[in-house]
Design an enzyme around this catalytic site. Structure first.
Site, PDB file in Angstrom:
ATOM      1  N   ARG A  12     -17.482 -37.038  34.928  1.00  0.00           N
ATOM      2  CA  ARG A  12     -17.418 -36.396  36.533  1.00  0.00           C
ATOM      3  C   ARG A  12     -16.569 -35.186  36.443  1.00  0.00           C
ATOM      4  O   ARG A  12     -15.441 -35.080  35.628  1.00  0.00           O
ATOM      5  CB  ARG A  12     -17.165 -37.207  37.544  1.00  0.00           C
ATOM      6  CG  ARG A  12     -18.016 -38.701  37.841  1.00  0.00           C
ATOM      7  CD  ARG A  12     -17.434 -39.591  38.706  1.00  0.00           C
ATOM      8  NE  ARG A  12     -16.187 -40.446  38.407  1.00  0.00           N
ATOM      9  CZ  ARG A  12     -14.914 -40.071  39.041  1.00  0.00           C
ATOM     10  NH1 ARG A  12     -14.684 -39.197  39.989  1.00  0.00           N
ATOM     11  NH2 ARG A  12     -13.933 -40.948  38.644  1.00  0.00           N
ATOM     12  N   ASP A  60     -11.530 -46.778  27.396  1.00  0.00           N
ATOM     13  CA  ASP A  60     -10.582 -46.802  28.416  1.00  0.00           C
ATOM     14  C   ASP A  60      -9.530 -45.949  27.851  1.00  0.00           C
ATOM     15  O   ASP A  60      -8.834 -46.594  26.770  1.00  0.00           O
ATOM     16  CB  ASP A  60      -9.891 -47.916  28.921  1.00  0.00           C
ATOM     17  CG  ASP A  60      -8.934 -48.048  29.776  1.00  0.00           C
ATOM     18  OD1 ASP A  60      -8.300 -47.102  30.262  1.00  0.00           O
ATOM     19  OD2 ASP A  60      -8.489 -49.210  30.273  1.00  0.00           O
ATOM     20  N   ASN A  87      -8.613 -34.768  29.218  1.00  0.00           N
ATOM     21  CA  ASN A  87      -9.184 -34.484  30.596  1.00  0.00           C
ATOM     22  C   ASN A  87      -8.805 -35.582  31.741  1.00  0.00           C
ATOM     23  O   ASN A  87      -8.709 -35.680  32.833  1.00  0.00           O
ATOM     24  CB  ASN A  87     -10.233 -33.907  30.837  1.00  0.00           C
ATOM     25  CG  ASN A  87     -11.002 -33.580  32.181  1.00  0.00           C
ATOM     26  OD1 ASN A  87     -10.525 -33.019  33.152  1.00  0.00           O
ATOM     27  ND2 ASN A  87     -11.681 -34.800  32.650  1.00  0.00           N
ATOM     28  N   SER A 139      -1.512 -30.276  35.331  1.00  0.00           N
ATOM     29  CA  SER A 139      -1.887 -29.850  36.974  1.00  0.00           C
ATOM     30  C   SER A 139      -0.748 -28.892  37.392  1.00  0.00           C
ATOM     31  O   SER A 139       0.479 -29.129  36.657  1.00  0.00           O
ATOM     32  CB  SER A 139      -1.522 -30.998  37.780  1.00  0.00           C
ATOM     33  OG  SER A 139      -1.519 -30.862  39.028  1.00  0.00           O
ATOM     34  N   TYR A 152       2.578 -38.672  39.566  1.00  0.00           N
ATOM     35  CA  TYR A 152       1.459 -37.890  38.925  1.00  0.00           C
ATOM     36  C   TYR A 152       2.220 -36.714  38.732  1.00  0.00           C
ATOM     37  O   TYR A 152       1.781 -36.095  37.467  1.00  0.00           O
ATOM     38  CB  TYR A 152       0.590 -37.605  40.268  1.00  0.00           C
ATOM     39  CG  TYR A 152      -0.505 -36.420  40.011  1.00  0.00           C
ATOM     40  CD1 TYR A 152      -1.672 -36.956  39.223  1.00  0.00           C
ATOM     41  CD2 TYR A 152      -0.535 -35.101  40.106  1.00  0.00           C
ATOM     42  CE1 TYR A 152      -2.812 -36.074  38.840  1.00  0.00           C
ATOM     43  CE2 TYR A 152      -1.437 -34.362  39.573  1.00  0.00           C
ATOM     44  CZ  TYR A 152      -2.596 -34.877  39.298  1.00  0.00           C
ATOM     45  OH  TYR A 152      -3.609 -33.787  38.634  1.00  0.00           O
ATOM     46  N   ALA A 154       5.254 -36.287  37.697  1.00  0.00           N
ATOM     47  CA  ALA A 154       6.076 -36.577  36.146  1.00  0.00           C
ATOM     48  C   ALA A 154       5.114 -36.628  35.315  1.00  0.00           C
ATOM     49  O   ALA A 154       5.404 -36.200  33.865  1.00  0.00           O
ATOM     50  CB  ALA A 154       6.687 -37.597  36.657  1.00  0.00           C
ATOM     51  N   ALA A 155       3.843 -37.163  35.243  1.00  0.00           N
ATOM     52  CA  ALA A 155       3.165 -37.574  34.088  1.00  0.00           C
ATOM     53  C   ALA A 155       2.578 -35.955  33.764  1.00  0.00           C
ATOM     54  O   ALA A 155       2.594 -35.658  32.701  1.00  0.00           O
ATOM     55  CB  ALA A 155       1.840 -38.169  34.463  1.00  0.00           C
ATOM     56  N   LYS A 156       2.223 -35.163  34.640  1.00  0.00           N
ATOM     57  CA  LYS A 156       1.631 -33.883  34.313  1.00  0.00           C
ATOM     58  C   LYS A 156       2.537 -33.062  33.635  1.00  0.00           C
ATOM     59  O   LYS A 156       2.409 -32.159  32.677  1.00  0.00           O
ATOM     60  CB  LYS A 156       0.937 -33.221  35.253  1.00  0.00           C
ATOM     61  CG  LYS A 156      -0.351 -34.197  35.909  1.00  0.00           C
ATOM     62  CD  LYS A 156      -1.282 -34.140  35.070  1.00  0.00           C
ATOM     63  CE  LYS A 156      -2.737 -34.639  35.544  1.00  0.00           C
ATOM     64  NZ  LYS A 156      -3.816 -34.636  34.404  1.00  0.00           N
ATOM     65  N   ILE A 185      -9.198 -28.262  42.807  1.00  0.00           N
ATOM     66  CA  ILE A 185     -10.192 -28.192  42.440  1.00  0.00           C
ATOM     67  C   ILE A 185     -11.314 -28.975  43.014  1.00  0.00           C
ATOM     68  O   ILE A 185     -10.927 -30.106  43.359  1.00  0.00           O
ATOM     69  CB  ILE A 185     -10.577 -28.118  40.834  1.00  0.00           C
ATOM     70  CG1 ILE A 185      -9.505 -27.344  39.856  1.00  0.00           C
ATOM     71  CG2 ILE A 185     -11.857 -27.988  40.205  1.00  0.00           C
ATOM     72  CD1 ILE A 185      -9.646 -25.939  40.110  1.00  0.00           C
TER      73      ILE A 185
HETATM   74  P1  NAP Z   1     -12.367 -36.914  38.948  1.00  0.00           P
HETATM   75  O1  NAP Z   1     -13.592 -36.041  39.360  1.00  0.00           O
HETATM   76  O2  NAP Z   1     -11.661 -38.171  39.781  1.00  0.00           O
HETATM   77  O3  NAP Z   1     -12.868 -37.308  37.589  1.00  0.00           O
HETATM   78  C1  NAP Z   1     -11.785 -38.116  36.491  1.00  0.00           C
HETATM   79  C2  NAP Z   1     -12.246 -38.647  35.240  1.00  0.00           C
HETATM   80  O4  NAP Z   1     -11.508 -39.120  34.853  1.00  0.00           O
HETATM   81  C3  NAP Z   1     -13.784 -39.318  35.633  1.00  0.00           C
HETATM   82  O5  NAP Z   1     -14.763 -38.736  34.548  1.00  0.00           O
HETATM   83  C4  NAP Z   1     -13.039 -40.463  34.957  1.00  0.00           C
HETATM   84  O6  NAP Z   1     -14.185 -41.402  34.167  1.00  0.00           O
HETATM   85  C5  NAP Z   1     -12.108 -40.378  34.072  1.00  0.00           C
HETATM   86  N1  NAP Z   1     -11.250 -41.450  33.912  1.00  0.00           N
HETATM   87  C6  NAP Z   1     -10.202 -41.787  34.813  1.00  0.00           C
HETATM   88  N2  NAP Z   1      -9.521 -42.982  34.390  1.00  0.00           N
HETATM   89  C7  NAP Z   1      -9.971 -43.070  33.071  1.00  0.00           C
HETATM   90  C8  NAP Z   1      -9.710 -44.007  31.857  1.00  0.00           C
HETATM   91  N3  NAP Z   1      -8.831 -44.850  31.873  1.00  0.00           N
HETATM   92  N4  NAP Z   1     -10.198 -43.938  30.671  1.00  0.00           N
HETATM   93  C9  NAP Z   1     -11.173 -42.931  30.779  1.00  0.00           C
HETATM   94  N5  NAP Z   1     -11.723 -42.086  31.537  1.00  0.00           N
HETATM   95  C10 NAP Z   1     -11.020 -42.118  32.790  1.00  0.00           C
HETATM   96  O7  NAP Z   1     -11.146 -35.828  38.808  1.00  0.00           O
HETATM   97  P2  NAP Z   1     -10.985 -34.308  38.140  1.00  0.00           P
HETATM   98  O8  NAP Z   1     -10.760 -33.629  39.486  1.00  0.00           O
HETATM   99  O9  NAP Z   1     -12.295 -33.804  37.529  1.00  0.00           O
HETATM  100  O10 NAP Z   1      -9.757 -34.466  37.283  1.00  0.00           O
HETATM  101  C11 NAP Z   1      -9.809 -34.137  35.930  1.00  0.00           C
HETATM  102  C12 NAP Z   1      -8.379 -33.817  35.482  1.00  0.00           C
HETATM  103  O11 NAP Z   1      -7.812 -32.715  35.861  1.00  0.00           O
HETATM  104  C13 NAP Z   1      -7.447 -34.909  35.878  1.00  0.00           C
HETATM  105  O12 NAP Z   1      -6.608 -34.955  34.536  1.00  0.00           O
HETATM  106  C14 NAP Z   1      -6.505 -34.434  37.025  1.00  0.00           C
HETATM  107  O13 NAP Z   1      -5.384 -35.058  37.050  1.00  0.00           O
HETATM  108  C15 NAP Z   1      -6.643 -32.899  36.609  1.00  0.00           C
HETATM  109  N6  NAP Z   1      -6.428 -31.944  37.670  1.00  0.00           N
HETATM  110  C16 NAP Z   1      -7.488 -32.146  38.852  1.00  0.00           C
HETATM  111  C17 NAP Z   1      -7.221 -31.341  39.906  1.00  0.00           C
HETATM  112  C18 NAP Z   1      -8.247 -31.377  41.004  1.00  0.00           C
HETATM  113  O14 NAP Z   1      -7.792 -30.732  42.163  1.00  0.00           O
HETATM  114  N7  NAP Z   1      -9.468 -31.931  41.264  1.00  0.00           N
HETATM  115  C19 NAP Z   1      -6.128 -30.502  39.960  1.00  0.00           C
HETATM  116  C20 NAP Z   1      -5.067 -30.278  38.855  1.00  0.00           C
HETATM  117  C21 NAP Z   1      -5.470 -31.236  37.721  1.00  0.00           C
HETATM  118  P3  NAP Z   1     -15.085 -42.585  34.994  1.00  0.00           P
HETATM  119  O15 NAP Z   1     -15.507 -42.266  36.199  1.00  0.00           O
HETATM  120  O16 NAP Z   1     -16.108 -42.747  33.663  1.00  0.00           O
HETATM  121  O17 NAP Z   1     -14.114 -43.902  34.924  1.00  0.00           O
END
Ligand code: NAP
Length: 242
Positions: A12, A60, A87, A139, A152, A154-156, A185
């Site tokens: 996703r 996972d 990611n 992030s 969050y 701290a992890a990033k 995003i």
């Molecule tokens: P998202 O749409 O919620 O998608 C999250 C993805 O992570 C999904 O494909 C999910 O897989 C996977 N995931 C979560 N827990 C998992 C686990 N334990 N094992 C394997 N896969 C796991 O989020 P996104 O916005 O695309 O975010 C992607 C990355 O960008 C993240 O690291 C997030 O912190 C970072 N980010 C996002 C934003 C933003 O504004 N969106 C901003 C800064 C950073 P399933 O659905 O198959 O479980």
């Protein structure tokens, strides 16, 4: 042979956009998913029907053994790993004083420890070939901090620390390590925002809109292809918070 790339959390949002971008550029892609099996299969079917190579694998990323399974799957299918894109991630908004041990541990395990597991397992195959590229999706909050997202952030910030350290440690092995630190995003991660909150957010961003997942994906492709960039945290954020 085309380059082999693993994208964690490729089912996703940003991960799915990276899978699409790289498959369309003729990389052999391994899409890791955890819960979203239907989404993973749909992406695979669409791209495979266009003549692209995408394999899916459930793991996972919080679990070392499942991560080993993911890396072994890539090696069995393609014999090598050229690029690892870390990611997969979760977010949670909560007052620091309300965070439970479970909240904290799950956040660190999913967003930080997972990077330790995947990277260590993939490096077993990259170091011997003296070639590799690792991209961590961190992030903007790891740089700026965010109210009600201390765990969050701290992890990033930790992810960016791994990026900078490994760039130094692995440069002599010709392995590059970079972070992309996205701003806001437009993915499921932000679907909790109300229309009003989205408007307010857009007003804070100089480019006056949220980013698109494809705009992170194109940065990832550039980082793979630019062979003199390592140890960087590139924030793709529309000018937000700086
Ligand atoms: P998202 O749409 O919620 O998608 C999250 C993805 O992570 C999904 O494909 C999910 O897989 C996977 N995931 C979560 N827990 C998992 C686990 N334990 N094992 C394997 N896969 C796991 O989020 P996104 O916005 O695309 O975010 C992607 C990355 O960008 C993240 O690291 C997030 O912190 C970072 N980010 C996002 C934003 C933003 O504004 N969106 C901003 C800064 C950073 P399933 O659905 O198959 O479980």
């Amino acid at each position: 042979m085309n380059k082999v790339v693993i994208v964690t959390g490729g089912s996703r949002g940003i991960g799915a956009a990276i899978v699409e971008e790289l498959a369309n550029a003729n990389y052999n892609v391994i899409l890791n998913y955890y819960n979203s099996e239907n989404e993973a299969n749909t992406i695979k079917n669409i791209l495979t029907n266009c003549g692209k190579t995408v394999e899916i694998y459930k793991a996972d990323v919080r679990n070392r053994e499942e991560v080993k399974g993911l890396i072994n799957f890539a090696i069995e299918k393609f014999g090598r790993i050229d690029v690892l894109i870390n990611n997969a991630g979760i977010c949670q908004s909560k007052l620091f004083t309300d965070l439970t041990d479970d909240d904290w541990n799950n956040m660190i395990q999913t967003n930080l420890t997972s990077v330790f597991y995947t990277t260590q397992e993939a490096l077993r195959y990259m170091v011997s070939r003296k070639e590799g590229c690792i991209i961590n999706i961190s992030s903007i909050y790891g740089i700026t901090g965010a109210s009600c997202e201390a765990h969050y952030s701290a992890a990033k910030a930790g992810v960016d620390g791994i990026t900078k350290s490994l760039a130094k440690e692995l440069g002599p092995s010709n392995i590059r390590v970079n972070s992309i630190a996205p701003g806001a995003i437009d993915t499921d991660m932000n679907k909790f925002l109300t229309v009003e909150e989205r408007k307010e957010l857009n007003n804070e961003i100089p480019l006056e809109r949220m980013g698109k997942p494809e705009e992170i994906a194109s940065c990832a492709k550039w980082l793979i292809e630019n062979e003199y960039t390592t140890g960087q945290v590139i924030s793709v954020n529309g000018g937000w918070l700086f």
